[in-house]
Write an enzyme that holds these catalytic residues in place. Structure first.
Site, mmCIF file in Angstrom:
data_model
loop_
_atom_site.group_PDB
_atom_site.id
_atom_site.type_symbol
_atom_site.label_atom_id
_atom_site.label_comp_id
_atom_site.label_asym_id
_atom_site.label_seq_id
_atom_site.Cartn_x
_atom_site.Cartn_y
_atom_site.Cartn_z
ATOM 1 C CE LYS A 10 -2.011 -6.201 5.502
ATOM 2 N NZ LYS A 10 -1.219 -7.037 4.543
ATOM 3 N NE ARG B 14 -10.500 4.761 2.675
ATOM 4 C CZ ARG B 14 -11.386 5.044 3.636
ATOM 5 N NH1 ARG B 14 -11.448 6.271 4.136
ATOM 6 N NH2 ARG B 14 -12.205 4.115 4.092
ATOM 7 C CB ALA C 148 0.849 -13.494 0.132
ATOM 8 C CB ALA C 149 -2.609 -9.961 2.607
ATOM 9 C CE1 TYR D 200 -6.347 -6.462 4.512
ATOM 10 C CE2 TYR D 200 -7.161 -4.202 4.705
ATOM 11 C CZ TYR D 200 -6.219 -5.102 4.233
ATOM 12 O OH TYR D 200 -5.144 -4.658 3.498
ATOM 13 N NE ARG E 194 -23.492 -0.611 -5.008
ATOM 14 C CZ ARG E 194 -22.807 -1.361 -5.849
ATOM 15 N NH1 ARG E 194 -21.533 -1.535 -5.676
ATOM 16 N NH2 ARG E 194 -23.399 -1.930 -6.885
ATOM 17 C CG ASN F 87 -7.154 3.584 0.104
ATOM 18 O OD1 ASN F 87 -6.941 3.927 1.266
ATOM 19 N ND2 ASN F 87 -8.185 2.858 -0.248
ATOM 20 C CG PHE G 173 -3.086 -3.693 -7.695
ATOM 21 C CD1 PHE G 173 -2.821 -3.038 -8.888
ATOM 22 C CD2 PHE G 173 -3.346 -2.917 -6.553
ATOM 23 C CE1 PHE G 173 -2.811 -1.646 -8.950
ATOM 24 C CE2 PHE G 173 -3.344 -1.544 -6.608
ATOM 25 C CZ PHE G 173 -3.067 -0.907 -7.801
ATOM 26 C CB ILE G 174 0.929 -3.877 -4.798
ATOM 27 C CG1 ILE G 174 -0.248 -2.914 -4.585
ATOM 28 C CG2 ILE G 174 2.244 -3.171 -4.441
ATOM 29 C CD1 ILE G 174 -0.450 -2.479 -3.122
HETATM 30 N N1 LIG Z 1 -4.354 -2.099 -2.782
HETATM 31 C C1 LIG Z 1 -4.245 -1.261 -1.783
HETATM 32 O O1 LIG Z 1 -4.814 -0.159 -1.825
HETATM 33 C C2 LIG Z 1 -3.420 -1.613 -0.562
HETATM 34 C C3 LIG Z 1 -3.210 -0.618 0.393
HETATM 35 C C4 LIG Z 1 -2.459 -0.917 1.526
HETATM 36 C C5 LIG Z 1 -1.908 -2.164 1.680
HETATM 37 N N2 LIG Z 1 -2.116 -3.130 0.746
HETATM 38 C C6 LIG Z 1 -1.490 -4.437 0.965
HETATM 39 O O2 LIG Z 1 -0.691 -4.734 -0.167
HETATM 40 C C7 LIG Z 1 -0.620 -6.153 -0.346
HETATM 41 C C8 LIG Z 1 -0.987 -6.507 -1.781
HETATM 42 O O3 LIG Z 1 -2.329 -6.089 -2.013
HETATM 43 P P1 LIG Z 1 -2.934 -5.920 -3.498
HETATM 44 O O4 LIG Z 1 -3.730 -4.670 -3.497
HETATM 45 O O5 LIG Z 1 -1.894 -6.130 -4.528
HETATM 46 O O6 LIG Z 1 -3.998 -7.103 -3.488
HETATM 47 P P2 LIG Z 1 -4.094 -8.459 -4.359
HETATM 48 O O7 LIG Z 1 -5.303 -9.171 -3.867
HETATM 49 O O8 LIG Z 1 -3.972 -8.149 -5.810
HETATM 50 O O9 LIG Z 1 -2.783 -9.219 -3.892
HETATM 51 C C9 LIG Z 1 -2.771 -10.135 -2.805
HETATM 52 C C10 LIG Z 1 -2.097 -11.389 -3.282
HETATM 53 O O10 LIG Z 1 -2.022 -12.332 -2.200
HETATM 54 C C11 LIG Z 1 -2.260 -13.619 -2.728
HETATM 55 N N3 LIG Z 1 -2.721 -14.525 -1.680
HETATM 56 C C12 LIG Z 1 -3.896 -14.488 -0.996
HETATM 57 N N4 LIG Z 1 -3.982 -15.523 -0.149
HETATM 58 C C13 LIG Z 1 -2.820 -16.231 -0.296
HETATM 59 C C14 LIG Z 1 -2.312 -17.413 0.309
HETATM 60 N N5 LIG Z 1 -3.014 -18.075 1.242
HETATM 61 N N6 LIG Z 1 -1.083 -17.854 -0.072
HETATM 62 C C15 LIG Z 1 -0.369 -17.204 -1.016
HETATM 63 N N7 LIG Z 1 -0.807 -16.077 -1.630
HETATM 64 C C16 LIG Z 1 -2.025 -15.600 -1.265
HETATM 65 C C17 LIG Z 1 -3.321 -13.391 -3.792
HETATM 66 O O11 LIG Z 1 -3.356 -14.470 -4.728
HETATM 67 C C18 LIG Z 1 -2.859 -12.078 -4.416
HETATM 68 O O12 LIG Z 1 -1.985 -12.279 -5.498
HETATM 69 C C19 LIG Z 1 -1.534 -6.765 0.717
HETATM 70 O O13 LIG Z 1 -0.731 -7.184 1.808
HETATM 71 C C20 LIG Z 1 -2.425 -5.610 1.138
HETATM 72 O O14 LIG Z 1 -2.880 -5.763 2.469
HETATM 73 C C21 LIG Z 1 -2.866 -2.884 -0.375
#
Ligand SMILES: NC(=O)c1ccc[n+]([C@@H]2O[C@H](COP(=O)([O-])OP(=O)(O)OC[C@H]3O[C@@H](n4cnc5c(N)ncnc54)[C@H](O)[C@@H]3O)[C@@H](O)[C@H]2O)c1
Length: 339
Positions: free
Chosen positions: A165, A225, A94-95, A161, A284, A190, A25-26
């Site tokens: 992190k 949030r 990635a996470a 989680y 939930r 968020n 997503f991001i």
């Molecule tokens: N969405 C939010 O609100 C938010 C807020 C704060 C921080 N974040 C952080 O931003 C980052 C991106 O989150 P997002 O919301 O885009 O989620 P997302 O799930 O869309 O993106 C995470 C990506 O990591 C990849 N991934 C997972 N396991 C992997 C592995 N073992 N090897 C390689 N790639 C792997 C997934 O395929 C996915 O594309 C994350 O680190 C998350 O913790 C997100």
């Protein structure tokens, strides 16, 4: 053009930039911004047997070759090292990010989030990258003890989680302290917008509204949030990557505004033009000690150091997100609704 903290323009043209989590997503939004600024993007995408490329499919289809795809797994140090070689900047996103799944499989979170970050930091050290931007999350703060939450707020691991992190952030920062690795940590609150999965609260509510559901079932309605639109978050990553003051530091990315989940649901009903009521579904609810009751950012460091401020107001962002969910119903099959 990204403006560096000293007011000068930071030119991304021709820089080789690795983005992990690039198909997400991001990450995919960040890839779009980097391509638009002329960077040579290397997209590290999680290898899957059916060769899915998530939200990067357009770069496969258009044949321009402006994004180089690297399938891999951040748990594989050798593959990560190969991907980092020759890069100017590395954005590590990635996470595993779902909180409910972290209750079931905490070990997977340690392996992907902590060990994965160690592998990325090791590779950046080995190849001498100009900058590693590591991605944290506001979840590491837990329920606000003081608000707004500045970067010096205590860290409280209210879910596996969050704990993973925190571990990842500390691993990244330790490479700065121990090895002078040029790393900066961005800590988004968020984030929402087009491409977010049905796992998150905003797309889940919108998908149900656009499917004609008249009773939206949610967990607790009282937590608040601080929601940032995804292009604003991605711009924050670029700003921090251009900011030397952020080296060895954490920078919050948030709007400084908070909204309760109940009020958010009402705003989404309005944005979608649908009619529905909202009820609390006990199934939930998170375990009480794990529910983060309040997240509200102090974003003054991002403004002072990296000249970053969010631009998209919540009502406008919710409208855009509603339009996107309405036009992508295939991504939101009913079985995927979960909050
Ligand atoms: N969405 C939010 O609100 C938010 C807020 C704060 C921080 N974040 C952080 O931003 C980052 C991106 O989150 P997002 O919301 O885009 O989620 P997302 O799930 O869309 O993106 C995470 C990506 O990591 C990849 N991934 C997972 N396991 C992997 C592995 N073992 N090897 C390689 N790639 C792997 C997934 O395929 C996915 O594309 C994350 O680190 C998350 O913790 C997100």
């Amino acid at each position: 053009m990204t403006i560096a903290h000293d007011g000068t323009a930071f030119d991304w043209t021709g820089r080789t930039v690795l983005v992990t989590g690039a198909e997400g997503f991001i990450g995919s939004t960040l890839v779009d911004l980097l391509v638009a600024r002329g960077a040579r993007v290397r997209a590290f995408v999680h290898y899957k047997p059916y060769a899915e490329k998530g939200h990067l499919k357009r770069y496969l289809a258009d044949g321009t070759g402006e994004v180089e795809m690297w399938a891999g797994d951040v748990r594989d140090a050798g593959r990560v090292s190969d991907a980092v070689a020759g890069c100017d900047t590395v954005f590590h996103l990635a996470a595993l990010i779902g909180i409910p799944y972290s209750y079931d499989s905490p070990g997977a979170y340690v392996q992907t989030n902590v060990t994965g970050t160690q592998n990325v930091a090791e590779a950046c050290r080995r190849w001498g990258v100009r900058r590693l931007v590591h991605t944290s999350t506001s979840e590491v703060y837990g329920t606000a003890l003081t608000a707004p939450i500045s970067e010096t707020h205590p860290l409280q691991p209210q879910s596996p989680y969050s704990a993973s992190k925190i571990g990842a952030d500390m691993m990244a920062l330790s490479f700065h302290h121990a090895f002078e690795l040029p790393v900066a940590v961005v800590r988004p609150f968020n984030t929402y917008g087009p491409r977010q999965s049905a796992r998150a609260v905003i797309p889940t509510i919108l998908a149900q509204l656009h499917a004609g559901v008249r009773e939206i079932r949610l967990g607790s309605l009282t937590p608040t949030r601080d929601f940032t639109y995804v292009t604003d978050t991605a711009e924050g990553f670029l700003a921090v990557a251009a900011c030397d003051r952020a080296l060895g530091e954490v920078v919050n990315l948030g709007t400084g505004q908070e909204i309760s989940i109940g009020d958010l649901a009402a705003a989404l009903i309005a944005a979608s033009g649908r009619e529905a009521s909202v009820v609390t579904d006990p199934a939930r609810l998170r375990p009480s000690g794990s529910e983060v009751e309040r997240l509200l950012s102090d974003n003054s460091r991002a403004l002072a150091w990296a000249s970053w401020a969010p631009r998209v107001p919540l009502a406008e962002g919710l409208r855009r997100t509603s339009d996107w969910v309405a036009t992508h119903p295939h991504l939101f099959a009913p079985a995927r609704y979960q909050v």
